[in-house]
Design an enzyme around this catalytic site. Sequence first.
Site, PDB file in Angstrom:
ATOM      1  N   HIS A   1       0.840  -1.195   0.000  1.00 32.28           N
ATOM      2  CA  HIS A   1       0.000   0.000   0.000  1.00 32.28           C
ATOM      3  C   HIS A   1       0.880   1.252   0.000  1.00 32.28           C
ATOM      4  CE1 HIS A   1      -3.697  -2.261   0.793  1.00 32.28           C
ATOM      5  NE2 HIS A   1      -4.369  -1.123   0.682  1.00 32.28           N
TER       6      HIS A   1
ATOM      7  N   HIS B   1       0.538  -2.748   9.327  1.00 37.96           N
ATOM      8  CA  HIS B   1       1.973  -2.628   9.096  1.00 37.96           C
ATOM      9  C   HIS B   1       2.658  -1.920  10.245  1.00 37.96           C
ATOM     10  CE1 HIS B   1       2.205  -4.121   4.974  1.00 37.96           C
ATOM     11  NE2 HIS B   1       1.102  -3.445   4.711  1.00 37.96           N
TER      12      HIS B   1
END
Length: 451
Positions: free
Chosen positions: A220, A267
Amino acid sequence: MEKIKEHFRYLQDPHIVARFQLICGIRGTFSEPVRADSLTHDRCRLAEQAHFHNNGALHHCTAGETGDERLAGVGVQRRLTGVTEPRKPKHEVEDASPNGATLPAGGEGLAASGSTLKPLRRNSLTGEAGQEFVIENRFLFYLFTFGTELGNELFYIIFFPFLMWNVDAFVSRRLIMVWVWVMYVGQCTKDLIGWPRPASPPVVKVEMFYNSEYSMPSTHAMSGTAIPLSLFFMTHGRWEYPYPLGFSLALCWCLLVCSSRIYMGMHSVLDVIAGILYSILILFFFLPALDTIDSFNLTCRYAPLIIISVPLALAIFSFTLDSWSTSRGDTAQILGVGAGVALASHVNQLLGLMPDLTADQLPLTVPVLSVGMVSAAMLRLVLGVMVLVAIRTLMKAITIPLVCWVFRVPSYDVRKARQYAEVELPYRYIVYGMVGFSVLFVVPLLFTYMN
């Protein structure tokens, strides 16, 4: 070297993610305080999800067993040893989790000050719904949800076609080339490194859909860096607009996507930083080669053969890196879209359709928006996406049974059948290759006939 490793361990620490979530108004409803061994939890769960690729054998966690030993028991291992498991600071081992104290059943204590929700989408691999969490700042929740959607499939389905059909087809097809390469390299790197997602607890999993994939680097963050920066560099000099404004918008886009991945609990800070730097490195080498690659796709007589075979070979390679996962199918899907768009650009060049603007027609000026222009653009988008969805549905209905029949794989359970590489790879590649081809050739041709 040890000091660098210590910095890496710190940036990978899930407690940093949990503190960021707490600052942004996200609280977990964990029923127990976080234990010192919580970092091993996700590794055990990750290995159990992969058990069917070890002849169905489950290697259960035992007391004192480390995450790496657990993963090695099912053939899933960490491939990089330079950065080890993040070490929990002493004060955090002694105290409760920084994100969610011990709660009564249902988390009534926190729910009183916010709204209790569950992740919007289940885990794409396991179907797991996820843990409830409490939102204390709805604005940030919606902001970061929007930010993370800027890196999801729905955004790509809308953004690239809109740019293609209403703004600048030249920029759009090149942007897709950048996106394909960045995402492919990122997904392959994830499978090679094999780091799990941040541990939960202490991290609250606001999103669950990609939770079974690996974590390092954040794709991302890679796409959230590559797309806005490439869009800025490709339009600089081609379109007339205030360039400081364009760069500022690109920077805000990048920061929103990257910070949203930490907010979602998907993350660590290290994953996101690595994704940004990795993407910039790829752009440094790939953007100067775009003219050569695009010219080859348009004019070389052997381009169709190369366009179809090279991405297919790359997809086959990516399928050898790890056991079945959603990321493996996504890689074949991305490569299929790229191949379809490149093939469509070659066909358009042969037929004289959608010719590129000449140098004397540049730079382009941003038109003054009107009701008619916006209405026409939205109508093209809606009709075009409907065509793409219809083509995708038709191709999916044809491809999966056909591939299952060719490779003699039972097709009564589609989800199970797609766990076979010989089914998943051609299905994703063919279906989304046709979608990519339709974006640049079929739908614009339909618009031409419809005037």
